[in-house]
Write a protein that holds these residues in place. Structure first.
Motif, PDB file in Angstrom:
ATOM      1  N   HIS A 145       0.828  -1.205   0.000  1.00  0.00           N
ATOM      2  CA  HIS A 145       0.000   0.000   0.000  1.00  0.00           C
ATOM      3  C   HIS A 145       0.864   1.259   0.000  1.00  0.00           C
ATOM      4  O   HIS A 145       0.623   2.191  -0.770  1.00  0.00           O
ATOM      5  N   CYS A 284     -10.654   2.967  -3.760  1.00  0.00           N
ATOM      6  CA  CYS A 284     -11.001   2.890  -2.329  1.00  0.00           C
ATOM      7  C   CYS A 284     -11.528   4.254  -1.894  1.00  0.00           C
ATOM      8  O   CYS A 284     -10.985   5.280  -2.277  1.00  0.00           O
ATOM      9  N   CYS A 287      -8.487   5.996   0.419  1.00  0.00           N
ATOM     10  CA  CYS A 287      -7.153   6.320  -0.087  1.00  0.00           C
ATOM     11  C   CYS A 287      -7.094   6.421  -1.610  1.00  0.00           C
ATOM     12  O   CYS A 287      -6.094   6.872  -2.154  1.00  0.00           O
ATOM     13  N   CYS A 297     -10.310  -0.453   0.710  1.00  0.00           N
ATOM     14  CA  CYS A 297      -9.297  -1.466   0.394  1.00  0.00           C
ATOM     15  C   CYS A 297      -8.893  -2.180   1.695  1.00  0.00           C
ATOM     16  O   CYS A 297      -9.213  -1.713   2.784  1.00  0.00           O
ATOM     17  N   CYS A 300      -7.059   0.032   4.294  1.00  0.00           N
ATOM     18  CA  CYS A 300      -7.902   1.012   4.987  1.00  0.00           C
ATOM     19  C   CYS A 300      -8.877   0.336   5.965  1.00  0.00           C
ATOM     20  O   CYS A 300      -9.204   0.900   7.005  1.00  0.00           O
TER      21      CYS A 300
END
Ligand code: AMP
Ligand code: FES
Ligand code: ZN
Ligand code: ZN
Length: 309
Positions: A145, A284, A287, A297, A300
């Motif tokens: 990420h 998402c 983010c 996601c 998150c």
């Protein structure tokens, strides 16, 4: 044993290539080969901005060293994961990475996960698994990420990691034993960019781990010797050992295993086929990274859970 290029005493014998080289010629050969792989697999062009993910280990520091020697514009990214494990693993690998960048006047971005999100990796893991699992999966999720986020926010075209042949062959071995079609179809030296994510490349994927160790030592690179104290699943290590046993009986088997796989995949000969449609991805809500989940996601979702606990 004599160097194939100059006839002086060899420093390394690479049985899989039936070739021994002296220190000077080995240190020339590694970047030459890397350049060849970069072109062969279409990893990046001269004018693209590269972000190298550096962990403080030998592979990623060697990669950064090689790309700079080749004249590419490559900045570094170090992710502070907050792993101690009695050896101050994160602190020490950060120190070595910063020292490497400072000595060579290279640009390094440092992201501290705890400062950024309020918890370190072991704490995230504790919250997610209540101590029932190792932090490696949370760690992998977070690294992916954050690498994607920084590459996107800072406008890099490509993200390069230090995976070597031993890493790739072990992953391939595992995926083959399971016939994991999805993973097999995605494995390779280049993962093309999609939905706003940077392209991902592995320029060292054809070098044996021992070649990268030799390169780092010969170049005087100071790197962290210890593995992460949570050591990536025992399975991965077991596969590496198994492949090394095969390799000592049949030099070159590791390389052939990986290269033949890539060839088969490229020519469409791999009999694994995906017939269903790929999952629908959308950004998402928190983010903006592509996800197949309905709102958030997985990273998150993990954050929300941690913040609520
Ligand atoms: P590993 O998953 O630890 O085998 O590492 C594979 C690759 O991921 C390394 O060669 C690095 O390119 C990258 N990487 C691992 N840990 C970090 C970190 N803490 N910060 C930045 N990059 C990392
Ligand atoms: Fe992430 Fe070990 S748990 S590097
Ligand atoms: Zn020589
Ligand atoms: Zn998200």
């Amino acid at each position: 044993m004599k160097c194939r290029k100059c006839g002086e005493k060899a420093s390394i014998n690479m049985r899989q290539h039936r070739m021994a080289l002296c220190k000077d010629h080995f240190l020339e050969w590694i970047p030459e080969q890397t350049e060849r792989f970069i072109k062969k697999y279409g990893m990046f062009a001269r004018d693209e901005k590269i972000l190298v993910a550096v962990s403080g280990g030998k592979d990623s520091l060697a990669l950064w060293d090689i790309l700079t020697r080749l004249g590419y514009e490559a900045d570094g990214l170090y992710l502070g994961l907050g792993i101690d494990g009695g050896i101050e693993y994160s602190a020490e690998s950060q120190r070595l990475t910063e020292e490497f960048a400072r000595a060579r006047n290279l640009k390094l971005h440092v992201i501290d996960i705890e400062k950024e999100y309020g918890h370190s990796i072991p704490v995230f893991s504790e919250i997610s698994f209540r101590g029932k699992d190792k932090p490696c999966s949370v760690c992998g999720l977070t690294k992916r990420h954050e690498m994607n986020r920084i590459a996107r926010d800072l406008g890099y075209d490509v993200l390069a990691t230090g995976h070597n042949l031993d890493d790739e062959a072990a992953v391939l071995f595992g995926n083959t034993l399971q016939w994991s079609a999805d993973y097999l179809l995605r494995q390779g030296p280049v993962l093309e960019s999609k939905e706003g994510l940077a392209r991902k490349v592995k320029p060292l994927c054809r070098f044996y781990e021992r070649e990268m160790t030799a390169y780092s030592i010969m170049r005087g690179i100071e790197y962290i010797y210890e593995e992460c104290p949570f050591a990536e699943g025992a399975t991965q290590i077991f596969y590496k050992e198994t492949l090394n046993q095969l390799e000592s009986a049949r030099p070159g088997v590791k390389l052939t295993f990986y290269l033949r796989f890539l060839e088969a995949k490229q020519s469409g000969d791999l009999f694994i086929q995906k017939d269903e449609k790929p999952p629908q991805l959308h950004p998402c809500e928190r983010c903006g990274q592509p996800t197949s989940a309905p709102n958030l996601c997985s990273f998150c979702r993990m954050l929300e859970k941690a913040d609520a606990s």
